[in-house]
Design a protein around this motif. Structure first.
Motif, mmCIF file in Angstrom:
data_model
loop_
_atom_site.group_PDB
_atom_site.id
_atom_site.type_symbol
_atom_site.label_atom_id
_atom_site.label_comp_id
_atom_site.label_asym_id
_atom_site.label_seq_id
_atom_site.Cartn_x
_atom_site.Cartn_y
_atom_site.Cartn_z
ATOM 1 N N LEU A 91 -73.667 -78.039 8.003
ATOM 2 C CA LEU A 91 -74.129 -77.838 9.278
ATOM 3 C C LEU A 91 -72.842 -77.914 10.354
ATOM 4 O O LEU A 91 -72.568 -77.166 11.369
ATOM 5 C CB LEU A 91 -75.276 -78.738 9.686
ATOM 6 C CG LEU A 91 -75.854 -78.420 10.975
ATOM 7 C CD1 LEU A 91 -76.161 -76.882 11.429
ATOM 8 C CD2 LEU A 91 -77.130 -79.314 11.538
ATOM 9 N N VAL A 92 -72.451 -79.161 10.376
ATOM 10 C CA VAL A 92 -71.336 -79.416 11.487
ATOM 11 C C VAL A 92 -70.150 -78.510 11.314
ATOM 12 O O VAL A 92 -69.774 -78.198 12.589
ATOM 13 C CB VAL A 92 -70.894 -80.956 11.451
ATOM 14 C CG1 VAL A 92 -69.779 -81.472 12.288
ATOM 15 C CG2 VAL A 92 -72.146 -81.798 11.831
ATOM 16 N N SER A 93 -69.762 -78.365 10.200
ATOM 17 C CA SER A 93 -68.576 -77.503 9.800
ATOM 18 C C SER A 93 -68.832 -76.057 10.411
ATOM 19 O O SER A 93 -68.001 -75.403 11.254
ATOM 20 C CB SER A 93 -68.031 -77.403 8.691
ATOM 21 O OG SER A 93 -68.978 -77.191 7.528
ATOM 22 N N PHE A 94 -70.180 -75.525 10.127
ATOM 23 C CA PHE A 94 -70.529 -74.231 10.443
ATOM 24 C C PHE A 94 -70.673 -74.119 11.900
ATOM 25 O O PHE A 94 -69.965 -73.065 12.738
ATOM 26 C CB PHE A 94 -71.754 -73.677 9.851
ATOM 27 C CG PHE A 94 -72.172 -72.500 9.700
ATOM 28 C CD1 PHE A 94 -72.105 -71.628 8.809
ATOM 29 C CD2 PHE A 94 -72.882 -71.628 10.928
ATOM 30 C CE1 PHE A 94 -72.421 -70.323 8.751
ATOM 31 C CE2 PHE A 94 -73.158 -70.471 10.946
ATOM 32 C CZ PHE A 94 -73.130 -69.788 9.641
ATOM 33 N N VAL A 95 -71.176 -75.148 12.438
ATOM 34 C CA VAL A 95 -71.173 -75.000 14.152
ATOM 35 C C VAL A 95 -69.841 -75.043 14.780
ATOM 36 O O VAL A 95 -69.488 -74.124 15.684
ATOM 37 C CB VAL A 95 -72.305 -76.113 14.726
ATOM 38 C CG1 VAL A 95 -71.946 -76.213 16.287
ATOM 39 C CG2 VAL A 95 -73.863 -75.766 14.173
ATOM 40 N N LEU A 112 -67.441 -71.940 -7.281
ATOM 41 C CA LEU A 112 -68.875 -71.489 -7.146
ATOM 42 C C LEU A 112 -69.563 -71.566 -5.947
ATOM 43 O O LEU A 112 -70.259 -70.833 -5.445
ATOM 44 C CB LEU A 112 -69.614 -72.136 -8.468
ATOM 45 C CG LEU A 112 -71.055 -71.637 -8.432
ATOM 46 C CD1 LEU A 112 -70.988 -70.497 -9.031
ATOM 47 C CD2 LEU A 112 -71.637 -72.587 -9.638
ATOM 48 N N ALA A 113 -69.350 -72.684 -5.372
ATOM 49 C CA ALA A 113 -69.996 -73.063 -4.062
ATOM 50 C C ALA A 113 -69.372 -72.004 -2.885
ATOM 51 O O ALA A 113 -70.164 -71.370 -2.308
ATOM 52 C CB ALA A 113 -69.681 -74.526 -3.585
ATOM 53 N N ALA A 114 -68.029 -71.838 -2.789
ATOM 54 C CA ALA A 114 -67.515 -71.073 -1.815
ATOM 55 C C ALA A 114 -67.891 -69.680 -2.262
ATOM 56 O O ALA A 114 -68.194 -68.959 -1.218
ATOM 57 C CB ALA A 114 -66.023 -71.232 -1.718
ATOM 58 N N GLY A 115 -67.880 -69.124 -3.428
ATOM 59 C CA GLY A 115 -68.202 -67.920 -3.734
ATOM 60 C C GLY A 115 -69.627 -67.698 -3.472
ATOM 61 O O GLY A 115 -69.950 -66.324 -2.809
ATOM 62 N N ASN A 116 -70.529 -68.323 -4.006
ATOM 63 C CA ASN A 116 -71.849 -68.052 -3.648
ATOM 64 C C ASN A 116 -72.215 -68.035 -1.894
ATOM 65 O O ASN A 116 -73.016 -67.338 -1.659
ATOM 66 C CB ASN A 116 -72.965 -69.100 -4.032
ATOM 67 C CG ASN A 116 -73.212 -69.013 -5.665
ATOM 68 O OD1 ASN A 116 -72.442 -68.086 -6.418
ATOM 69 N ND2 ASN A 116 -73.728 -69.926 -6.371
ATOM 70 N N ALA A 149 -68.313 -69.349 3.714
ATOM 71 C CA ALA A 149 -67.269 -70.147 2.569
ATOM 72 C C ALA A 149 -66.862 -71.229 2.926
ATOM 73 O O ALA A 149 -66.756 -72.238 2.235
ATOM 74 C CB ALA A 149 -66.387 -68.946 1.996
ATOM 75 N N ILE A 150 -66.194 -71.196 4.149
ATOM 76 C CA ILE A 150 -65.657 -72.360 4.743
ATOM 77 C C ILE A 150 -66.748 -73.571 4.943
ATOM 78 O O ILE A 150 -66.322 -74.755 4.367
ATOM 79 C CB ILE A 150 -65.018 -72.017 6.134
ATOM 80 C CG1 ILE A 150 -63.754 -71.289 5.946
ATOM 81 C CG2 ILE A 150 -64.606 -73.599 6.905
ATOM 82 C CD1 ILE A 150 -63.380 -70.673 7.302
ATOM 83 N N ALA A 151 -67.815 -73.277 5.652
ATOM 84 C CA ALA A 151 -68.723 -74.446 5.824
ATOM 85 C C ALA A 151 -69.345 -74.914 4.608
ATOM 86 O O ALA A 151 -69.442 -76.198 4.335
ATOM 87 C CB ALA A 151 -69.879 -73.732 6.514
ATOM 88 N N ALA A 152 -69.515 -74.053 3.527
ATOM 89 C CA ALA A 152 -70.048 -74.744 2.202
ATOM 90 C C ALA A 152 -68.975 -75.291 1.447
ATOM 91 O O ALA A 152 -69.305 -76.175 0.699
ATOM 92 C CB ALA A 152 -70.484 -73.366 1.369
ATOM 93 N N SER A 153 -67.795 -74.994 1.642
ATOM 94 C CA SER A 153 -66.592 -75.761 1.083
ATOM 95 C C SER A 153 -66.665 -77.371 1.652
ATOM 96 O O SER A 153 -66.381 -77.957 0.882
ATOM 97 C CB SER A 153 -65.393 -75.123 0.998
ATOM 98 O OG SER A 153 -65.487 -73.736 0.358
ATOM 99 N N VAL A 154 -66.728 -77.306 2.737
ATOM 100 C CA VAL A 154 -66.825 -78.592 3.721
ATOM 101 C C VAL A 154 -67.966 -79.368 3.149
ATOM 102 O O VAL A 154 -67.992 -80.690 2.745
ATOM 103 C CB VAL A 154 -66.869 -78.570 5.063
ATOM 104 C CG1 VAL A 154 -66.941 -79.820 5.776
ATOM 105 C CG2 VAL A 154 -65.187 -77.680 5.344
ATOM 106 N N GLY A 155 -69.033 -78.758 2.824
ATOM 107 C CA GLY A 155 -70.330 -79.548 2.686
ATOM 108 C C GLY A 155 -70.014 -79.905 1.315
ATOM 109 O O GLY A 155 -70.631 -81.101 0.457
ATOM 110 N N PHE A 156 -69.553 -79.129 0.223
ATOM 111 C CA PHE A 156 -69.168 -79.408 -1.223
ATOM 112 C C PHE A 156 -68.255 -80.767 -1.435
ATOM 113 O O PHE A 156 -68.799 -81.496 -1.939
ATOM 114 C CB PHE A 156 -68.587 -78.350 -1.855
ATOM 115 C CG PHE A 156 -68.129 -78.509 -3.214
ATOM 116 C CD1 PHE A 156 -69.060 -78.321 -4.418
ATOM 117 C CD2 PHE A 156 -67.028 -78.971 -3.544
ATOM 118 C CE1 PHE A 156 -68.705 -78.594 -5.645
ATOM 119 C CE2 PHE A 156 -66.677 -79.281 -4.905
ATOM 120 C CZ PHE A 156 -67.243 -79.104 -6.016
ATOM 121 N N LEU A 157 -67.169 -80.439 -0.445
ATOM 122 C CA LEU A 157 -66.144 -81.668 -0.689
ATOM 123 C C LEU A 157 -66.747 -83.002 -0.115
ATOM 124 O O LEU A 157 -66.221 -83.895 -0.670
ATOM 125 C CB LEU A 157 -64.813 -81.245 0.140
ATOM 126 C CG LEU A 157 -64.177 -79.935 -0.492
ATOM 127 C CD1 LEU A 157 -62.938 -79.465 0.423
ATOM 128 C CD2 LEU A 157 -63.721 -80.295 -1.997
#
Length: 134
Positions: free
Chosen positions: A12-16, A75-79, A119-127
């Motif tokens: 959420l924070v990275s997306f915003v 997988l996270a970034a691709g989805n 993809a960026i926001a999900a990657s940050v969430g994953f990491l």
């Protein structure tokens, strides 16, 4: 549960934050010249907040958590990229089909942005969630 909360907050924070940077850059360069007659001077906070909260939740459930389960950032970034494509295509192509001022350029650039942002926001969430689990 803690991992999911961390994944959600980081997504959420990275997306915003990243979207705010993009909109600060592209607002007056891309959107306002094409859409000036239909744009508000500011924005309506309630629907914007709702969008960010819901979209981040979708990214976590459909991209980040499957990526974590598989141990795969790819997988996270691709989805997430696919979710961004579907969500932004719905918005941009509908607007292009129905709004006089919505141009092909606006549609395509915004659509590409949605794919990248997701993809960026999900990657940050994953990491962030993977770092917590380590």
């Amino acid at each position: 549960m803690k991992t999911t909360v961390v994944a959600y907050l980081a997504t959420l924070v990275s997306f915003v934050a990243v979207d705010f940077a993009w909109l600060s850059f592209a607002g007056d360069r891309l959107y306002r010249p094409a859409l000036k007659e239909i744009m508000l001077d500011g924005f309506r906070p309630a629907p914007a907040v709702a969008l960010y909260l819901v979209f981040a939740a979708g990214l976590v459930v459909l991209a980040v958590r499957p990526g974590l389960a598989a141990g795969s950032l790819r997988l996270a970034a691709g989805n997430a990229a696919l979710i961004g494509l579907l969500g932004y295509a719905t918005y941009d192509l509908t607007n292009w089909a129905t709004l006089r001022n919505w141009t092909m350029t606006v549609a395509l650039v915004d659509l590409a942005w949605g794919v990248a942002l997701s993809a960026i926001a999900a990657s940050v969430g994953f990491l962030a969630a993977r770092a917590l689990a380590a």
